[in-house]
Design a protein around this motif. Structure first.
Motif, PDB file in Angstrom:
ATOM      1  N   LYS A 136       0.766  -1.534   0.202  1.00 17.29           N
ATOM      2  CA  LYS A 136      -0.108   0.016   0.068  1.00 17.29           C
ATOM      3  C   LYS A 136       0.771   1.042   0.167  1.00 17.29           C
ATOM      4  CE  LYS A 136      -3.555  -2.219   1.610  1.00 17.29           C
ATOM      5  NZ  LYS A 136      -5.153  -2.287   2.220  1.00 17.29           N
ATOM      6  N   SER A 137       1.918   1.014   0.088  1.00 13.20           N
ATOM      7  CA  SER A 137       3.300   2.428   0.345  1.00 13.20           C
ATOM      8  C   SER A 137       3.437   2.467  -0.731  1.00 13.20           C
ATOM      9  CB  SER A 137       3.938   1.887   1.130  1.00 13.20           C
ATOM     10  OG  SER A 137       4.633   1.270   0.816  1.00 13.20           O
ATOM     11  N   CYS A 138       3.878   1.402  -1.518  1.00 11.77           N
ATOM     12  CA  CYS A 138       4.119   1.512  -2.903  1.00 11.77           C
ATOM     13  C   CYS A 138       3.075   1.669  -3.911  1.00 11.77           C
ATOM     14  CB  CYS A 138       5.292   0.502  -3.577  1.00 11.77           C
ATOM     15  SG  CYS A 138       6.142   0.385  -4.746  1.00 11.77           S
ATOM     16  N   MET A 139       2.413   0.467  -4.149  1.00  9.45           N
ATOM     17  CA  MET A 139       1.253   0.826  -5.438  1.00  9.45           C
ATOM     18  C   MET A 139       1.875   1.154  -6.810  1.00  9.45           C
ATOM     19  SD  MET A 139      -0.850  -0.667  -3.947  1.00  9.45           S
ATOM     20  CE  MET A 139      -2.672   0.413  -4.350  1.00  9.45           C
ATOM     21  N   HIS A 140       3.021   0.846  -7.211  1.00  5.80           N
ATOM     22  CA  HIS A 140       3.763   1.481  -8.535  1.00  5.80           C
ATOM     23  C   HIS A 140       2.803  -0.080  -9.769  1.00  5.80           C
ATOM     24  CE1 HIS A 140       6.608   2.910 -11.419  1.00  5.80           C
ATOM     25  NE2 HIS A 140       7.273   2.017 -11.158  1.00  5.80           N
ATOM     26  N   LYS A 141       2.447   1.162 -10.277  1.00  2.00           N
ATOM     27  CA  LYS A 141       2.223   0.032 -12.041  1.00  2.00           C
ATOM     28  C   LYS A 141       3.564   0.579 -13.240  1.00  2.00           C
ATOM     29  CE  LYS A 141      -2.559   1.121 -11.025  1.00  2.00           C
ATOM     30  NZ  LYS A 141      -3.880   1.321 -12.144  1.00  2.00           N
ATOM     31  N   PHE A 142       3.646  -1.315 -13.493  1.00  4.12           N
ATOM     32  CA  PHE A 142       4.074  -1.209 -15.254  1.00  4.12           C
ATOM     33  C   PHE A 142       4.407  -2.162 -15.695  1.00  4.12           C
ATOM     34  CE2 PHE A 142       6.405  -3.609 -11.296  1.00  4.12           C
ATOM     35  CZ  PHE A 142       6.709  -4.747 -12.302  1.00  4.12           C
ATOM     36  N   ALA A 143       4.821  -2.242 -16.552  1.00  2.16           N
ATOM     37  CA  ALA A 143       4.568  -3.029 -18.321  1.00  2.16           C
ATOM     38  C   ALA A 143       4.866  -3.987 -17.150  1.00  2.16           C
ATOM     39  CB  ALA A 143       4.948  -2.467 -19.370  1.00  2.16           C
ATOM     40  N   ALA A 144       4.517  -5.141 -18.067  1.00  3.64           N
ATOM     41  CA  ALA A 144       5.367  -6.470 -18.119  1.00  3.64           C
ATOM     42  C   ALA A 144       6.601  -7.389 -19.033  1.00  3.64           C
ATOM     43  CB  ALA A 144       4.001  -7.721 -18.310  1.00  3.64           C
ATOM     44  N   THR A 145       6.947  -5.976 -19.108  1.00 11.77           N
ATOM     45  CA  THR A 145       8.114  -6.478 -19.633  1.00 11.77           C
ATOM     46  C   THR A 145       9.134  -5.543 -19.286  1.00 11.77           C
ATOM     47  OG1 THR A 145       8.052  -4.737 -21.583  1.00 11.77           O
ATOM     48  CG2 THR A 145       7.225  -6.990 -22.438  1.00 11.77           C
ATOM     49  N   GLU A 146       9.097  -4.509 -18.540  1.00  7.27           N
ATOM     50  CA  GLU A 146       9.794  -3.709 -17.909  1.00  7.27           C
ATOM     51  C   GLU A 146      10.320  -4.535 -16.749  1.00  7.27           C
ATOM     52  OE1 GLU A 146       9.978  -0.412 -13.858  1.00  7.27           O
ATOM     53  OE2 GLU A 146       8.171   0.238 -16.530  1.00  7.27           O
TER      54      GLU A 146
END
Length: 191
Positions: free
Chosen positions: A181-191
């Motif tokens: 909950k402190s991060c919740m960073h979203k990124f693409a599956a290839t990163e």
């Protein structure tokens, strides 16, 4: 003038027509009682005798014996039964053998094993709640209560280095997200 037949609503008439049952423990009459779970039959001399019985009997009725399959525990044939919670497959030698086939007995797990990031002892396994919604929790459940609502992926978050991220389906495709909950960073599956 009312055209309602009031004799249909007479509780005394219906009570007199019903033959009463006798309590097997003390010999008193069994009466219908109500609880938060619904009606049941209970002994009329309740504080002295605590006998109760459900109104509806849910005996498991055998529907069809499966000749081509056998119980993995006792080698007797399996049978399709209709029980309290619906149809199921169980052993024909029921009182001695309590085997019941579950949905995931025949299908091997195709999911990769993801270790629990909280206790580092167990693994995250898929489970379903009483409404059928799938979630993922640690298999060391009573001691570790870590759960995820989306499919876990064994990949570290690039921002906070949490060892597990979750896979979410978005309009643009599959997105990985950190479950912290402190991060919740979203990124693409290839990163």
């Amino acid at each position: 003038m009312s055209k309602i037949d009031h004799s249909l609503f007479s509780a005394n008439k219906h009570a007199l027509e019903k033959e009463y049952e006798i309590c097997p423990q003390c010999g008193s009459e069994l009466v219908i009682r109500n609880s938060k779970s619904g009606p049941f039959l209970g002994c009329a001399s309740y504080p002295k005798c605590d006998f109760i019985r459900p109104l509806a009997h849910h005996d498991s009725n055998e529907i069809k014996v499966l000749e081509d399959s056998e119980c993995p525990e006792c080698s007797k044939p399996l049978v399709v039964k209709n029980g309290r919670y619906g149809m199921f497959i169980g052993c024909t030698g029921y009182p001695e053998c309590h085997y019941i086939a579950s949905d995931d007995d025949d299908t091997p797990s195709e999911e990769p094993v993801v270790g629990c990031p909280k206790c580092k002892k167990g693994h995250l396994v898929s489970r379903s709640n009483k409404f059928g919604k799938v979630f993922y929790s640690c298999d060391c459940y009573p001691s570790c209560k870590y759960t995820l609502n989306h499919k876990p992926v064994a990949q570290a978050c690039p921002v906070c280095d949490w060892p597990v991220v979750t896979e979410k389906k978005a309009a643009s495709g599959v997105v990985l997200q950190c479950p912290q909950k402190s991060c919740m960073h979203k990124f693409a599956a290839t990163e």
